[in-house]
Design an enzyme around this catalytic site. Structure first.
Site, short mmCIF file in Angstrom:
data_model
loop_
_atom_site.label_atom_id
_atom_site.label_comp_id
_atom_site.label_asym_id
_atom_site.label_seq_id
_atom_site.Cartn_x
_atom_site.Cartn_y
_atom_site.Cartn_z
N SER A 116 34.90 30.23 -154.84
CA SER A 116 34.41 31.00 -155.62
C SER A 116 32.60 30.66 -156.13
CB SER A 116 34.47 32.20 -156.64
OG SER A 116 34.72 31.80 -157.50
N ARG A 117 32.96 29.29 -156.66
CA ARG A 117 32.06 28.20 -156.49
C ARG A 117 31.46 29.28 -159.12
NH1 ARG A 117 32.60 25.53 -154.51
NH2 ARG A 117 31.71 24.99 -152.60
N LEU A 118 32.63 30.04 -158.86
CA LEU A 118 32.62 29.92 -160.51
C LEU A 118 33.66 29.56 -161.25
CD1 LEU A 118 32.73 34.62 -160.27
CD2 LEU A 118 31.13 32.51 -160.58
#
Ligand SMILES: Cc1cc2nc3c(=O)[nH]c(=O)nc-3n(C[C@H](O)[C@H](O)[C@H](O)COP(=O)(O)O)c2cc1C
Ligand SMILES: Cc1ncc(COP(=O)(O)O)c(CN)c1O
Length: 194
Positions: free
Chosen positions: A172-174
């Protein structure tokens, strides 16, 4: 200051999982040092020991990194475990390992690597490859039939961390980041935005 248990465990677990996932050089780390002119210098080295005190690697003390670390112990490390999408980042101060530790590690290296440590004036100019091949032959002859002693110019450094960051990649790139920092003799832990 020894690392807190949680950081030690996160590092050991991260390394174990990288090995299990088939990482090609799981102990490879980028080492950055500080030049006398204030410029930075980076290269890969192999971590040979990890304890709560820090991260150990071995090298030629007269190399570029060796002379830079002798002048300023400032050191930063980065591990990137691609197979598991993780990064560990370290900032701290490098100090020489004991002669006993260096002797023990040197003795464990393959003979060819031991001879190479004598033959190579690491980071200094070399006219041609022939020079190196001739030097290896010369040290081979010198130590024929006996153990190769550790060269006085070859040893290790322990990077004592003041900061260790664990980065866990997410699709998610989180991503998750946990940062441990030494603050007035105490370890502080915080999450940081990715
Ligand atoms: C994956 C990898 C691991 C390396 N490990 C070491 C090491 O443990 N010690 C070392 O002296 N050089 C190692 N090298 C070579 C260094 O990156 C570097 O070229 C050399 O030490 C000279 O660096 P310097 O001129 O900055 O001192 C390694 C290179 C690679 C690509
Ligand atoms: C010049 C040099 N010194 C030391 C090392 C450390 O690893 P090893 O002791 O396994 O050779 C490496 C690894 N590539 C190296 O290239």
């Amino acid at each position: 200051m020894a690392l807190p248990d949680e950081a030690v465990e996160r590092f050991r677990e991260g390394l174990d999982e990288a090995i299990a996932a088939g990482e090609v050089e799981p102990t490879a780390m980028c080492l950055s040092t500080l030049g006398v002119d204030g410029g930075l210098s980076s290269r890969m080295v192999l971590m040979k020991a990890f304890t709560p005190e820090g991260f150990v690697f071995y090298t030629n003390l007269e190399s570029r990194k060796g002379t830079q670390l002798a002048a300023s112990g400032a050191a930063a490390l980065v591990f990137h475990w691609k197979a598991t999408e993780r990064q560990v980042r370290v900032e701290g101060v490098a100090e020489p390992v004991s002669d006993a530790d260096a002797d023990a590690y040197f003795a464990s290296r393959p003979r060819g690597s031991q001879l190479g440590a004598w033959a190579s004036d690491q980071s200094r100019p070399m006219a041609s490859r022939v020079t190196l091949v001739k030097r290896v032959a010369a040290v081979e002859a010198r130590y024929l039939g006996r153990p190769v002693p550790r060269p006085p110019h070859w040893s290790g450094f322990l990077v004592r961390p003041r900061l260790v960051e664990f980065w866990y990649g997410r699709r998610s790139r989180l991503h998750d980041r946990f940062v441990f920092t030494l603050d007035n003799g105490e370890w502080r832990r915080e999450r940081q935005f990715p």
